[in-house]
Design an enzyme around this catalytic site. Sequence first.
Site, short mmCIF file in Angstrom:
data_model
loop_
_atom_site.label_atom_id
_atom_site.label_comp_id
_atom_site.label_asym_id
_atom_site.label_seq_id
_atom_site.Cartn_x
_atom_site.Cartn_y
_atom_site.Cartn_z
N HIS A 191 57.19 113.56 58.59
CA HIS A 191 57.25 113.66 60.07
C HIS A 191 58.19 114.83 60.39
O HIS A 191 59.33 114.70 59.87
CB HIS A 191 57.87 112.18 60.63
CG HIS A 191 57.01 111.15 60.63
ND1 HIS A 191 57.37 109.97 60.15
CD2 HIS A 191 55.56 110.93 60.65
CE1 HIS A 191 56.33 109.03 60.14
NE2 HIS A 191 55.07 109.88 60.70
N HIS A 323 61.71 109.85 54.61
CA HIS A 323 61.83 109.79 56.17
C HIS A 323 63.12 109.45 56.65
O HIS A 323 64.12 109.57 56.11
CB HIS A 323 61.08 108.62 56.69
CG HIS A 323 59.42 108.74 56.33
ND1 HIS A 323 58.66 108.73 57.41
CD2 HIS A 323 58.93 108.73 55.12
CE1 HIS A 323 57.36 108.86 56.91
NE2 HIS A 323 57.58 108.84 55.41
N GLU A 414 63.82 105.65 53.80
CA GLU A 414 64.42 106.02 55.22
C GLU A 414 65.83 106.36 54.86
O GLU A 414 66.57 105.61 54.70
CB GLU A 414 64.35 104.74 56.24
CG GLU A 414 63.13 104.24 56.45
CD GLU A 414 62.11 105.34 57.82
OE1 GLU A 414 63.00 106.07 58.14
OE2 GLU A 414 61.06 104.91 57.54
#
Length: 594
Positions: A191, A323, A414
């Site tokens: 992303h 991420h 994450e």
Amino acid sequence: PPPPPPRALASPRGAGLRLTDHPTCVDPQLRTCSDVAYNHTAFPTLLGLRSREAVEASSEYILLSVLHHLLEGQCNPDLRLLGCAVLAPRCGDGRVHRPCRHVCEDLREACQPAFDAIDMAWPYFLDCGSYFASVEEGCHDPLEKLRGAWGPGGCAGALGWDNRVTGLRSPLRSLYLPQVEPEVKLIGNIHGNEVAGREMLIYLAQYLCSEYLLGSPRIQRLLNTTRIHLLPSMNPDGYEVAAAEGAGYNGWTSGRQNAQNLDLNRNFPDLTSEYYRLEASGSIRSSRIPIPQHYWWGKVAPETKAIIKWMRTTPFVLSASLHGGDLVVSYPFDLSKHSQEEKFSPTPDEKMFKLLARAYADVHPMMMDRSENRCGGNFLKRGSIINGADWYSFTGGMSDFNYLHSNCFEVTVELGCVKFPPEEALYTIWQHNKEPLLNFVEMVHRGIKGVVMDKFGKPVKNARILVKGIRHDITTAPDGDYWRLLPPGSHIVIAQAPGYSKVIKKVTIPARMKRAGRVDFILQPLGTGPKKFLLGPRRSGSAVRDPLGGASPYGEPQEPLGARRQPSAGGSKPWWWSYFTSISQHKPRWLLKY
Ligand SMILES: [Zn+2]
């Protein structure tokens, strides 16, 4: 002055090369020695063998042809070429040219530990005192071709550095490092606006290089036994959009997608739905589910395509995708089994995935922080790990695809709740993630590894490695090698391939291990050999015996290479002994240490 004529040599065969032998120079035509640096060899050889057929039937030659597998790629091709210089000696001007003693001595020093680790004696025909000559005597260097081709290696050479999405290894590198090292990939910035991962991988590359050069034993061991591929940015277009806004200004989603406005972590083939369908329709052992044709009719991003291609050319074992936006490690499946409902949806490898996620989270100071107000406080009670589908369910994710289409286990990390942290926060984030990243990569050595080959030592590709109780199979790479991540405990492992009988072994994975246990399989073609072996003779309970005779010699994973092992109790032979005795009438007792 011409060099002195060779001495008469003693070998276990009794016949050595004698002064009266007049060598004839001929083409070597030996498969295992086809890459020697010279065009002519002599019969009789330095061991007194008088024909190509005699050489090919000798256990010395058989040893050279499987040395790469036996030593797990260590010392090769060097050692093989050294052996070839004795078994197929260089010939020119009507005389035999002997290989250099100093080359032999260097290799012996470097390679003795690899032999010790498999309880094998140094082969008598590589005795540097006997079959080799000094520089003054006019020796030749059997490795000269390699030295020319390799050039100096450095830290950059020890890392598979993929700056953009390419992932192609150069032919030079695959020569340099043995294929039997496990491959790990770390991917950042899928992303485009989640940028910490991209910085972490650059920090990691720098750290690995400098620690390697500084001689850190941990990093040297890691890099010498593992191929690490780093892809700092999978979505450079999205990153540019987010970076233009800048840290502190970047919106929650701008730059997330690629330039075509595709979310790359939703763009992979949805094999999970396919898996659930197969599972519902009856028994299924998942293994490399093919991509359905209709996937290619949809919009497939070039970034996604490049990753799929990369996965197909490299047999990855372990992977993490980095991420940002929360603080948790999630693992497959990401797509919930229960449509319209976020619900725990484990893979058959739930236990292993949990261990992998823990390997990251348990050593991350923020993930372990007990305070409620830290970012990702939601996951505190779960130890900062979660099954993806239990969190939020989505299709087309990269991790599910890794697991179902390849042999690779991927988790999603994450890194923190700020997607685009300011520059001054980066070093702290690195300090928090350094140990987790290293600990995670080291997990690739948990489980078993080995080679599946036929009785001639030829690798069997696409053979299936099945583990009882885990309905997900791993397949062998083109070199016949495989890696199977496994949690601690006892497992029944089966190797099978079309046209061969299956081989069953029992392995025990200890709670702590530094290197995957070696479990090789030698498959017998179907329709030959005594029938009773096809089922694998069993003893009471779960003890499994090796079809090639003897109690399963692979039972316990081996100790790390370099560790000397005590002679086995009861005078039983090392695991590789049955291999030699099954294919040759000459028993190479000279390989036994005890
Ligand atoms: Zn993300």
